[in-house]
Design a protein around this motif. Structure first.
Motif, short mmCIF file in Angstrom:
data_model
loop_
_atom_site.label_atom_id
_atom_site.label_comp_id
_atom_site.label_asym_id
_atom_site.label_seq_id
_atom_site.Cartn_x
_atom_site.Cartn_y
_atom_site.Cartn_z
N LYS A 64 0.83 -1.22 0.00
CA LYS A 64 0.00 0.00 0.00
C LYS A 64 0.87 1.27 0.00
O LYS A 64 0.36 2.38 0.12
CB LYS A 64 -0.91 0.02 1.25
CG LYS A 64 -1.91 -1.11 1.30
CD LYS A 64 -2.98 -0.89 0.27
CE LYS A 64 -4.06 -1.96 0.33
NZ LYS A 64 -5.00 -1.85 -0.80
N GLN A 160 -5.76 3.28 8.97
CA GLN A 160 -6.84 3.13 7.98
C GLN A 160 -6.69 1.81 7.22
O GLN A 160 -7.66 1.08 7.03
CB GLN A 160 -6.86 4.31 7.00
CG GLN A 160 -7.48 5.58 7.57
CD GLN A 160 -8.80 5.31 8.32
OE1 GLN A 160 -9.69 4.64 7.82
NE2 GLN A 160 -8.90 5.81 9.54
N TYR A 161 -5.47 1.49 6.79
CA TYR A 161 -5.24 0.22 6.07
C TYR A 161 -5.57 -0.98 6.96
O TYR A 161 -6.16 -1.96 6.51
CB TYR A 161 -3.80 0.13 5.56
CG TYR A 161 -3.49 1.08 4.43
CD1 TYR A 161 -4.32 1.16 3.30
CD2 TYR A 161 -2.38 1.92 4.49
CE1 TYR A 161 -4.03 2.05 2.27
CE2 TYR A 161 -2.09 2.79 3.45
CZ TYR A 161 -2.92 2.86 2.35
OH TYR A 161 -2.64 3.74 1.34
N ILE A 163 -7.51 -1.08 9.75
CA ILE A 163 -8.95 -1.17 10.09
C ILE A 163 -9.67 -1.92 8.97
O ILE A 163 -10.45 -2.83 9.22
CB ILE A 163 -9.58 0.24 10.25
CG1 ILE A 163 -9.13 0.91 11.54
CG2 ILE A 163 -11.11 0.17 10.21
CD1 ILE A 163 -9.69 2.33 11.71
N GLU A 164 -9.36 -1.51 7.75
CA GLU A 164 -10.02 -2.12 6.58
C GLU A 164 -9.64 -3.60 6.46
O GLU A 164 -10.50 -4.46 6.27
CB GLU A 164 -9.59 -1.35 5.33
CG GLU A 164 -10.46 -1.64 4.12
CD GLU A 164 -9.83 -1.07 2.86
OE1 GLU A 164 -9.99 -1.68 1.80
OE2 GLU A 164 -9.14 -0.03 2.95
N GLY A 167 -11.10 -5.58 9.28
CA GLY A 167 -12.56 -5.60 9.07
C GLY A 167 -12.96 -6.72 8.12
O GLY A 167 -13.94 -7.43 8.37
N SER A 168 -12.15 -6.91 7.08
CA SER A 168 -12.47 -7.98 6.12
C SER A 168 -12.19 -9.36 6.73
O SER A 168 -12.57 -10.38 6.16
CB SER A 168 -11.69 -7.78 4.83
OG SER A 168 -10.31 -7.84 5.10
N THR A 172 -12.40 -6.32 14.75
CA THR A 172 -12.33 -4.88 15.01
C THR A 172 -10.96 -4.53 15.57
O THR A 172 -10.51 -5.14 16.55
CB THR A 172 -13.41 -4.46 16.03
OG1 THR A 172 -14.69 -4.72 15.45
CG2 THR A 172 -13.32 -2.98 16.38
#
Ligand code: TMP
Ligand code: ASP
Length: 247
Positions: A64, A160-161, A163-164, A167-168, A172
């Motif tokens: 990323k 942010q990376y 969390i995403e 999340g997948s 959490t």
């Protein structure tokens, strides 16, 4: 074969020099400590799990555009990394109130924070890793104002990376700790590890507040089933990495 020379032994890892001055080999141990090593134990298989999860996540963040020290996972417990000089700070990012934030404020555990909170703690066992202010940080010459801003920007992007990503995995990301270092050219690189030792991870598939804990809090708070929680995180992370490879 000559014995590799040990540069540093921490609570969870050992860092070795390699033939290449610009590379270190990190060995992940099963040793677990909490509360500044007042509590000591072993989490069987943790070294392999944390090395594997960290390798996967550092590699993912690298894809990323985050600059990290990760080069390769050499074996189940060994990670080859770029040699860096660690900045003696624990950069903590919090999305939900837990742990020391609840002990030191009136925020109840589980309360979602209005914005991701970035905090700097001094990496110093003798002082008990105290929370710093930006001015204290400046006065101690630990980092320049520019570096502090860079650390914060990086930490927020990584948040942010992650969390995403988590999340997948139906997880959490409550909070986590990062460490950064400077390479020979003075570049700021994300270093250390990202694992259930250094993150608070709650299972979205579980309602029960104790059962949902998938991280080192199971060890810190004697919740039991520590190994299986770490294994669960590894399984979900690797499954998601495989999914991403095939898309
Ligand atoms: P804290 O709530 O105890 O301050 O912890 C915040 C986050 O940082 C949590 O995800 C656990 C992680 N952490 C470490 O990785 N190492 C440490 O020494 C401490 C105290 C916390
Ligand atoms: N790793 C830290 C220690 O032993 C604390 C923690 O993770 O809770 O001291």
């Amino acid at each position: 074969m000559s014995t590799p020379s040990k540069l540093y032994e921490g609570k969870a890892k050992i860092v070795y020099a390699t033939k290449n001055l610009q590379e270190y080999l990190t060995y992940f141990k099963d040793d677990a400590t909490a509360f500044n090593a007042l509590k000591k134990g072993t989490i069987m298989g943790k070294g392999e799990i944390n090395c594997t999860i960290s390798s996967a996540l550092l590699n993912y963040l690298g894809s990323k555009g985050i600059k990290t020290h990760f080069l390769a996972q050499k074996s189940e417990r060994e990670m080859l990394v770029k040699a860096v000089q660690i900045i003696p700070l624990e950069v903590v990012v919090r999305n939900i109130a837990a742990g020391s934030l609840c002990k030191q404020t009136t925020l109840p555990e589980g309360q979602k924070l209005p914005f991701p909170l970035v905090e700097f703690y001094l990496k110093n066992d003798d002082l008990g890793d105290p929370l710093l202010t930006v001015d204290r940080l400046n006065i101690m010459n630990i980092a320049t104002v520019e570096q502090i801003n860079q650390l914060k920007d990086n930490a927020l992007k990584i948040n942010q990376y992650l969390i995403e990503f988590f999340g997948s995995c139906d997880i959490t990301l409550v909070d986590f700790k990062l460490e950064f270092g400077l390479d020979f050219e003075g570049n700021l690189l994300l270093a250390d590890e990202i694992s259930p030792d250094t993150c608070r991870l709650w299972d979205n598939l579980e309602q029960d507040t104790e059962k949902r804990v998938l991280d080192k809090d199971r060890f810190r708070r004697d919740l039991g089933k520590v190994e299986s929680a770490y294994q669960q995180v590894q399984k979900r992370v690797l499954t998601q990495i495989e999914k991403l490879k095939n898309t």
